[in-house]
Design a protein around this motif. Structure first.
Motif, PDB file in Angstrom:
ATOM      1  N   ARG A 323       0.842  -1.193   0.000  1.00 36.96           N
ATOM      2  CA  ARG A 323       0.000   0.000   0.000  1.00 36.96           C
ATOM      3  C   ARG A 323       0.880   1.247   0.000  1.00 36.96           C
ATOM      4  O   ARG A 323       1.963   1.266   0.586  1.00 36.96           O
ATOM      5  N   LYS A 324       0.382   2.272  -0.654  1.00 37.57           N
ATOM      6  CA  LYS A 324       1.085   3.552  -0.672  1.00 37.57           C
ATOM      7  C   LYS A 324       0.876   4.267   0.657  1.00 37.57           C
ATOM      8  O   LYS A 324      -0.241   4.413   1.125  1.00 37.57           O
ATOM      9  N   LYS A 326       1.057   7.587   3.001  1.00 32.83           N
ATOM     10  CA  LYS A 326       0.993   9.034   2.885  1.00 32.83           C
ATOM     11  C   LYS A 326       2.091   9.650   3.737  1.00 32.83           C
ATOM     12  O   LYS A 326       1.931   9.871   4.934  1.00 32.83           O
ATOM     13  N   TYR A 341       3.676  -0.778   3.960  1.00 32.91           N
ATOM     14  CA  TYR A 341       3.371   0.599   3.576  1.00 32.91           C
ATOM     15  C   TYR A 341       4.660   1.275   3.113  1.00 32.91           C
ATOM     16  O   TYR A 341       5.612   1.429   3.872  1.00 32.91           O
ATOM     17  N   PRO A 344       5.453   6.982  -1.781  1.00 31.53           N
ATOM     18  CA  PRO A 344       5.712   7.031  -3.227  1.00 31.53           C
ATOM     19  C   PRO A 344       7.107   7.553  -3.543  1.00 31.53           C
ATOM     20  O   PRO A 344       7.639   8.414  -2.847  1.00 31.53           O
ATOM     21  N   GLN A 395       0.113   0.195  -7.499  1.00 26.38           N
ATOM     22  CA  GLN A 395      -0.271   0.619  -6.152  1.00 26.38           C
ATOM     23  C   GLN A 395       0.076   2.079  -5.886  1.00 26.38           C
ATOM     24  O   GLN A 395      -0.210   2.583  -4.796  1.00 26.38           O
ATOM     25  N   GLY A 396       0.702   2.759  -6.836  1.00 25.53           N
ATOM     26  CA  GLY A 396       1.047   4.160  -6.652  1.00 25.53           C
ATOM     27  C   GLY A 396       2.318   4.380  -5.861  1.00 25.53           C
ATOM     28  O   GLY A 396       2.592   5.509  -5.429  1.00 25.53           O
ATOM     29  N   ILE A 397       3.113   3.337  -5.670  1.00 27.95           N
ATOM     30  CA  ILE A 397       4.340   3.453  -4.879  1.00 27.95           C
ATOM     31  C   ILE A 397       5.496   3.962  -5.738  1.00 27.95           C
ATOM     32  O   ILE A 397       6.327   4.748  -5.273  1.00 27.95           O
TER      33      ILE A 397
END
Length: 489
Positions: A323-324, A326, A341, A344, A395-397
């Protein structure tokens, strides 16, 4: 050999075996506990040692001692104020340079003594003189004032370089300090206030020509192309406006935001640890938050070795979910309840060179942690193939501007080549241990396989439910059949 000679040799052999205690048997006929081969070997080694000592003793001692004493006299004394411990700007080791030479060599401008005078970089030298003249005219100070300020810092500046013998002349070294510092400060001022405000024209070949400024930015983040920050601070105090409160560190952090260094933490401009040079300042701004590094560097106690990480594909099969996170710090990696986690990371064309120079700095400078190296090593373990990059991108990582996912995978797999990494000193060692512990539990793998095979789409779920219902009905029918057989109505 005659028969009599043969019998004589036989008698000698029997006497040697049965009547000589020191040669393998005791006087009572039992074998000795230590066979004579060991004694003979020790005697032979002693003879060789004595022979070597005889050879050494045959050398004229006066000439030999004088030769060794001359070599000892050439070794400089280790003094705290002028030793290599004060070095912070290093030459890149040859074994690292050979892998990616362009990542460490400036392409447009030379800063400091290491690449000064190279033919391919002379084009920018005349612009340094032009900017120095512009600064003198703008501030109204004399040239002597600037030269005296640089001369006061010459010895301290020389100690920052691991090897500054290329510019041995004092006047040439001070001139280099003034030209490079003035050039850098004008770049920072223009990047923040604009070239019109700073008195430059629309046709300036540095500030208005596309492609020049980004190339200069990349060169200023190369380890061999640095100028000590205290030199810039001293000159900035002479050239800044009276009402300016901004520092060189603040200007540098704003200047390098467009190079692909992610979201730089400007609060580090007021950190307790002063920056050494631009590469060090950028590294400080990229370090993970204190929460992510709690209990790690620089304390070496209770460290866990960073175990080898499994790739993304293997971890997915064992039930680990990505998961990305924040966070503005891309090194703030966390593992919790089966979720890894990862903040990005944006990869540009200059990312590889920046990471390489940061890692080499951590290799050479003994007074800093190895956080950048630890992060790259961790990501290198996660990424083995383009499919791993594709999942992290989904996943936007990872977000990259390179040609393909294969190039991104190759980038991470080559970054750690020839890099010496201490697995006992890593801020991600706890995360690695937790991930591997989760991976080793077979129940997680079985659950992930079940979910992947039978719960990946609605039709698979319906098929599984139908199969379960069919099994249940079959068992019920069997039960009632057996029940009717034993208890007929």
């Amino acid at each position: 050999m005659t028969i009599s000679e043969s019998r004589s040799w036989r008698r000698k052999a029997i006497k040697y075996v049965f009547f000589v205690p020191a040669k393998g048997r005791q006087a009572d006929g039992s074998r000795s506990s230590s066979f004579d081969f060991k004694a003979e070997t020790a005697a032979r080694e002693e003879e060789e040692k004595m022979s070597l000592l005889d050879k050494i003793s045959s050398i004229p001692k006066s000439d030999w001692l004088i030769n060794i004493q001359e070599k000892l006299d050439q070794v400089p004394p280790l003094e705290g104020s002028s030793s290599w411990l004060n070095n912070c700007i290093f030459r890149v080791p040859e074994n690292l340079r050979e892998i990616e030479p362009k990542a460490y060599i400036p392409q447009v401008v030379s800063i400091g003594p290491y690449h000064r005078g190279k033919a391919c970089l002379k084009f920018m030298e005349r612009h340094k003189w032009r900017l120095l003249r512009h600064v003198i005219e703008r501030t109204g100070h004399s040239l002597e004032l600037y030269l005296e300020a640089m001369a006061e810092l010459e010895e301290k500046t020389r100690r920052c370089y691991a090897n500054s013998t290329k510019v041995s002349n004092s006047r040439e070294f001070i001139e280099m300090m003034l030209l490079d510092a003035c050039f850098i400060l004008e770049l920072l001022r223009v990047s923040v206030k604009g070239f019109i405000y700073c008195g430059y024209s629309w046709g300036d070949p540095i500030f208005t020509c596309r492609g020049v400024l980004p190339s200069i930015q990349r060169d200023l983040l190369k380890l061999e192309n640095q100028l000590p920050l205290f030199v810039l601070d001293r000159l900035f105090s002479l050239t800044c406006e009276a009402d300016e409160t901004i520092t060189v560190t603040n200007l540098a952090l704003q200047f390098f935001e467009s190079v692909g260094c992610e979201k730089i933490d400007h609060s580090l401009a007021h950190a307790n640890e002063p920056g050494l040079h631009f590469l060090h300042v950028v590294r400080q701004s990229l370090l993970p938050s204190p929460k992510a590094t709690f209990g790690c560097a620089p304390i070496m106690i209770d460290h866990q070795a960073q175990l080898m990480m499994h790739c993304v594909s293997s971890l997915k099969d064992s039930g680990v979910k990505f998961r990305k996170k924040k966070s503005e710090k891309f090194m703030d990696i966390e593992f919790k309840n089966g979720f890894l986690y990862i903040p990005p990371l944006v990869i540009h064309d200059s990312t590889k060179a920046i990471f390489l120079n940061l890692m080499v700095f951590e290799q050479c400078y003994p007074h800093c942690s190895n956080h950048v190296t630890s992060y790259i090593s961790f990501m290198d373990g996660l990424i083995n193939c383009p499919r791993d990059v594709g999942h992290l991108r989904f996943q936007g990582i990872i977000d990259h501007g390179l040609g393909s996912e294969e190039e991104v995978a190759g980038l991470f797999n080559k970054l750690c080549k020839e890099i010496a990494f201490d697995i006992n000193d890593c801020y991600l060692s706890g995360v690695s241990a937790e991930v591997n512990k989760y991976f080793d539990r077979r129940w997680h793998t079985w659950r992930a396989t079940l979910k992947h095979e039978y719960f990946s789409n609605p039709w698979a779920i319906l098929s599984l439910l139908a199969a379960i219902l069919l099994i249940f009905l079959t068992l019920a029918q069997t039960f009632y059949t057996v029940l009717a057989y034993h208890f007929p109505s």
